[in-house]
Write an enzyme that holds these catalytic residues in place. Structure first.
Site, short mmCIF file in Angstrom:
data_model
loop_
_atom_site.label_atom_id
_atom_site.label_comp_id
_atom_site.label_asym_id
_atom_site.label_seq_id
_atom_site.Cartn_x
_atom_site.Cartn_y
_atom_site.Cartn_z
N HIS A 75 17.15 -7.18 13.91
CA HIS A 75 16.77 -6.45 15.18
C HIS A 75 15.17 -6.61 15.23
O HIS A 75 14.33 -6.24 14.56
CB HIS A 75 16.98 -5.01 15.35
CG HIS A 75 18.36 -4.67 15.45
ND1 HIS A 75 19.07 -3.39 15.75
CD2 HIS A 75 19.68 -5.60 15.36
CE1 HIS A 75 20.37 -3.63 15.82
NE2 HIS A 75 20.64 -4.87 15.50
N TYR A 202 17.49 5.23 21.02
CA TYR A 202 17.21 6.69 20.84
C TYR A 202 17.12 7.15 22.19
O TYR A 202 16.29 6.75 22.94
CB TYR A 202 16.06 6.52 20.04
CG TYR A 202 16.33 6.00 18.68
CD1 TYR A 202 16.53 7.01 17.43
CD2 TYR A 202 15.87 4.81 18.27
CE1 TYR A 202 16.70 6.64 16.17
CE2 TYR A 202 16.08 4.27 16.90
CZ TYR A 202 16.61 5.36 15.95
OH TYR A 202 16.41 4.73 14.67
N PRO A 294 17.33 11.62 9.66
CA PRO A 294 17.62 10.39 9.76
C PRO A 294 17.07 9.67 10.91
O PRO A 294 17.20 8.35 10.99
CB PRO A 294 19.29 10.28 9.91
CG PRO A 294 19.33 11.56 10.52
CD PRO A 294 18.58 12.44 9.71
N LYS A 298 14.54 6.28 7.61
CA LYS A 298 13.44 6.17 6.31
C LYS A 298 14.22 6.43 5.10
O LYS A 298 13.69 6.15 4.05
CB LYS A 298 12.25 7.08 6.67
CG LYS A 298 11.68 6.41 7.68
CD LYS A 298 10.78 5.24 7.65
CE LYS A 298 10.29 4.57 8.82
NZ LYS A 298 10.53 3.07 8.75
N TYR A 385 8.06 2.00 12.19
CA TYR A 385 9.53 2.05 12.09
C TYR A 385 9.80 0.82 11.30
O TYR A 385 11.02 0.89 10.56
CB TYR A 385 10.11 1.65 13.60
CG TYR A 385 11.49 1.73 13.74
CD1 TYR A 385 12.10 3.00 14.29
CD2 TYR A 385 12.56 0.94 13.35
CE1 TYR A 385 13.38 3.31 14.33
CE2 TYR A 385 13.94 0.97 13.33
CZ TYR A 385 14.36 2.13 13.72
OH TYR A 385 15.87 2.23 14.22
#
Length: 390
Positions: A75, A202, A294, A298, A385
């Site tokens: 991704h 998200y 979550p 991480k 991220y």
């Protein structure tokens, strides 16, 4: 009582314990792994699997990255949404880095296969594990098949999770813990359906957070924010899908494939850090030392970074250099706190809290709008991220 000798006794046979054992074995350091569950149980645990670049490289360097590279989903970005519309944060453009979606169960399976191939010692069904004399001459005892066993060792690595025995072995006057418990949970389902989007989504919504994720091109993982004490039987599959669609971007909700769930659970969320991560001959690794919500993926990646610092320290120790051992806790915690900050920030931004009110929700929407319009803000998010350097 039977007694065995090793250099490093590793408590916990999840991915961090197995990876530490694999790396040390390849460097000529002897280990024994003690796991209280059987292998089928360990491999049956459903966990997330968004891997940072550092984690990917650690697995490759340990000789367990081939299937990840062949089957994982690369991704280059992720989607962020509010008010039922979203935008993409391009990790590749902002940082030159990517992540890969590859389930933690698959990582664990690859590590088991590697340990088997090298003849690594992994003892399952090890009950009543106890740590002795970690401040002096350490040893570990456990019970298996009705008999008591003892492992004498130079070092103990506690990779046994939040509820394990390792952290509890550190005296109360030495250990300091910091905890933030979030007032909601994640209700998640696994379904044999095509993912709703090619990358994770998200979503912030007036009704609460939602996440659209995947395991592969025919297996999807979805979550919605829900009261942590909600009974699962309150959430039929139809009720879950209806609520998820309300929170996702409209175009995604209209096109997504739904189907029967094959797993459903509610997970609590917390931020937790224990300091120090070393006490004399005992080290804490992964969830034994820290938990993050979550959001931002991480947890496993932090455990792998701990393994990086600890494996390096122990290999250097047996080569005559103890600086890495002395600085393990300091080095690991520096990265832990940065990742904890990011997970806290992203969780706070994307979820509805009981005291948010109209103002709080509008501030979150405004921050997401700013994130959409600001390359600088997207770069900060992307850097965190994809994973800060080890």
């Amino acid at each position: 009582m039977t007694t065995t000798r090793t250099q490093v006794c590793i408590i916990g046979g999840g991915p961090s314990g197995l990876l530490l054992s694999q790396i040390l074995h390849r460097a000529g350091v002897d280990t024994i792994v003690l796991e209280r569950r059987n292998r089928d149980y360990v491999l049956g645990r459903i966990r997330a699997g968004v891997l940072e670049g550092g984690t990917m490289q650690m697995l490759r360097d340990a000789g367990v990255g081939a299937r990840m590279d062949a089957e994982g989903f690369v991704h280059s970005g992720t989607y962020v949404a509010t008010r039922n519309r979203g935008f993409r944060v391009d990790f590749q453009a902002m940082t030159g880095k990517q992540v890969i979606v590859y389930g933690q169960t698959e990582v664990t399976k690859d590590l088991y296969d590697a340990r088997d191939a090298m003849g690594g010692t992994v003892i399952h069904d090890a009950a009543d594990v106890a740590i002795h004399d970690a401040g002096g001459t350490p040893h570990v005892t456990y019970r298996r098949d009705g008999a008591q066993h003892r492992v004498d060792c130079d070092w103990i690595a506690g990779c046994d999770g939040f509820h394990g025995v390792s952290r509890k072995a550190i005296p109360d006057d030495v250990l300091r813990t910091t905890e933030q418990v979030y007032p909601f949970g994640w209700l998640g389902i696994l379904s044999r359906t095509k993912p709703a989007a090619p990358e994770l989504i998200y979503a912030n919504h007036d009704r609460g957070f939602a996440l659209a994720s995947m395991r592969n091109d025919q297996l999807s993982r979805y979550y919605i924010q829900a009261p942590v004490d909600d009974p699962l039987d309150k959430w039929s599959d139809d009720a879950f899908w209806d609520e998820l669609r309300r929170r996702l971007p409209d175009d995604v909700a209209q096109a997504m494939e739904t189907g029967p769930s094959i797993e459903k659970s509610i997970a609590p969320l917390r931020s937790f850090v224990a300091e120090p991560m070393r006490w004399n001959r005992l080290f804490l690794v992964g969830d034994a030392a820290h938990i993050v919500p979550p959001t931002g993926a991480k947890g496993l990646n932090l455990a792998v970074s701990d393994v990086h610092y600890l494996s390096q320290a122990l290999i250097e120790h047996y080569a005559g250099d103890d600086e890495g051992v002395a600085r393990y806790s300091e080095r690991a915690l520096a990265r832990v706190w940065k990742a904890t900050r990011f997970s806290w920030w992203f969780t706070t931004l994307m979820h509805r809290f009981p005291d948010d009110g109209h103002f709080g929700q509008r501030m979150k929407q405004a921050e997401i709008d700013y994130l959409e319009s600001s390359r600088a803000a997207q770069t900060v998010m992307a850097e965190n991220y994809v994973g800060l350097p080890f």
